[in-house]
Design a protein around this motif. Structure first.
Motif, short mmCIF file in Angstrom:
data_model
loop_
_atom_site.label_atom_id
_atom_site.label_comp_id
_atom_site.label_asym_id
_atom_site.label_seq_id
_atom_site.Cartn_x
_atom_site.Cartn_y
_atom_site.Cartn_z
N UNK A 1 0.81 -1.22 0.00
CA UNK A 1 0.00 0.00 0.00
C UNK A 1 0.85 1.27 0.00
N UNK A 2 2.16 1.10 0.18
CA UNK A 2 3.03 2.28 0.13
C UNK A 2 3.15 2.80 -1.29
N UNK A 3 2.80 1.97 -2.26
CA UNK A 3 2.91 2.37 -3.67
C UNK A 3 1.55 2.69 -4.26
N UNK A 4 0.67 3.21 -3.44
CA UNK A 4 -0.68 3.58 -3.88
C UNK A 4 -0.91 5.05 -3.54
N UNK A 5 -1.44 5.80 -4.49
CA UNK A 5 -1.75 7.20 -4.21
C UNK A 5 -2.98 7.27 -3.31
N UNK A 6 -3.07 8.37 -2.57
CA UNK A 6 -4.21 8.54 -1.65
C UNK A 6 -5.53 8.56 -2.41
N UNK A 7 -5.51 8.99 -3.64
CA UNK A 7 -6.73 9.05 -4.45
C UNK A 7 -7.30 7.66 -4.71
N UNK A 46 1.63 -11.26 -1.56
CA UNK A 46 1.24 -10.53 -2.76
C UNK A 46 1.48 -9.05 -2.53
N UNK A 47 1.60 -8.32 -3.60
CA UNK A 47 1.79 -6.87 -3.52
C UNK A 47 0.71 -6.18 -4.35
N UNK A 48 0.32 -5.01 -3.89
CA UNK A 48 -0.60 -4.17 -4.65
C UNK A 48 0.09 -2.84 -4.90
N UNK A 49 0.12 -2.42 -6.14
CA UNK A 49 0.75 -1.14 -6.46
C UNK A 49 -0.04 -0.41 -7.54
N UNK A 50 0.22 0.84 -7.60
CA UNK A 50 -0.40 1.68 -8.63
C UNK A 50 0.65 1.98 -9.69
N UNK A 51 0.27 1.79 -10.94
CA UNK A 51 1.20 2.01 -12.03
C UNK A 51 1.47 3.51 -12.22
N UNK A 52 2.59 3.78 -12.88
CA UNK A 52 2.98 5.16 -13.11
C UNK A 52 3.22 5.40 -14.60
N UNK A 53 3.01 6.64 -15.01
CA UNK A 53 3.31 7.03 -16.38
C UNK A 53 4.72 7.62 -16.44
N UNK A 97 -4.29 0.06 -11.08
CA UNK A 97 -3.79 -0.79 -10.02
C UNK A 97 -3.33 -2.15 -10.56
N UNK A 98 -2.41 -2.76 -9.80
CA UNK A 98 -1.85 -4.04 -10.21
C UNK A 98 -1.60 -4.89 -8.97
#
Length: 246
Positions: A1-7, A46-53, A97-98
């Motif tokens: 969850x450290x790799x997820x934006x607050x949005x 498992x990990x959950x992260x938000x992708x970046x552009x 998300x991934x």
């Protein structure tokens, strides 16, 4: 969850809720910190992260100021001017998300795509949880197998060492018995030449005490311990007697 934006955090919680409900219905354990236990003992990571552009970096006012100062320094002190390091690209979160399963041999993952978001792929996510579980379980079984082999090998070596030590002890006792038997026979032969009947009787009693085929207890020396040679036995007996305050 450290790799997820607050949005995207509220959305992530909704997805995790759906995953939890399915795993709970399947009888699996999901702890408060969302540690997933499948099969009653295996934690499935498992990990959950938000992708970046990757977008071209827009120079900030502060960075432009540093560049301007560099240009001035370059003219005044060309050999000592230090050009500020400004990155070429930014990597902002893009809302996609991934979910990754890193221990699975094929580095499986499920992510948002143009064909569907994670909310539409709960079944696929659950399947990947079980694929990951199989990998984790097999690794655990392999570790347990190796640990059993290690313990069995250690036990085998211990048993072998014990067998060798037991055999050495038996041989030592055998040698002592044989020596005592010979000594007893010599004493009996010598006793035939003794004229003092009292001393002769005493010598024969000691021969019976020494002889392992008779092994008669002695009133003073007690039962002969053939695991020790005669000198060792008598020395130990003397030590025991010295402990008494006569």
């Amino acid at each position: 969850m450290e790799n997820i934006s607050s949005k995207e955090m509220p959305r992530l919680y909704r997805i995790l809720d759906e995953i939890y409900l399915v795993l709970d219905q399947l009888g699996e354990e999901v702890k408060d910190d969302f540690t997933v236990i499948i099969g009653g003992k295996d934690e499935v990571p498992f990990d959950v992260l938000e992708l970046k552009d990757r977008v071209k970096h827009e120079i900030t006012k502060e960075e432009q100021k540093d560049l301007d100062e560099y240009e001035i320094d370059l003219k005044i002190r060309p050999y000592s001017a230090f050009k500020p390091r400004i990155r070429k690209y930014d990597h902002p979160y893009n809302g996609k998300l991934k979910i990754e399963f890193k221990d699975y041999p094929y580095h499986a993952y499920v992510k948002d795509t143009n064909k569907g978001q994670l909310e539409d792929k709960i079944s696929e996510i659950i399947i990947n949880f079980y694929k990951e579980y199989i990998s984790v379980r097999n690794e655990r079984l392999e570790r347990e197998y190796e640990e059993r082999k290690r313990k069995e090998e250690k036990e085998r070596k211990n048993q072998k060492a014990k067998h060798v030590n037991d055999e050495k002890t038996r041989v030592k006792k055998l040698v002592t018995e044989a020596h005592d038997y010979q000594t007893a026979m010599r004493i009996r032969k010598y006793a035939t030449a003794i004229s003092d009947e009292k001393y002769k009787e005493w010598a024969l009693q000691k021969a019976d005490w020494l002889d392992p085929t008779v092994a008669k207890d002695d009133e003073i020396l007690k039962s002969r311990d053939y695991s020790k040679d005669l000198k060792e036995y008598l020395d130990d007996l003397l030590k025991i007697e010295d402990e008494y305050d006569w």
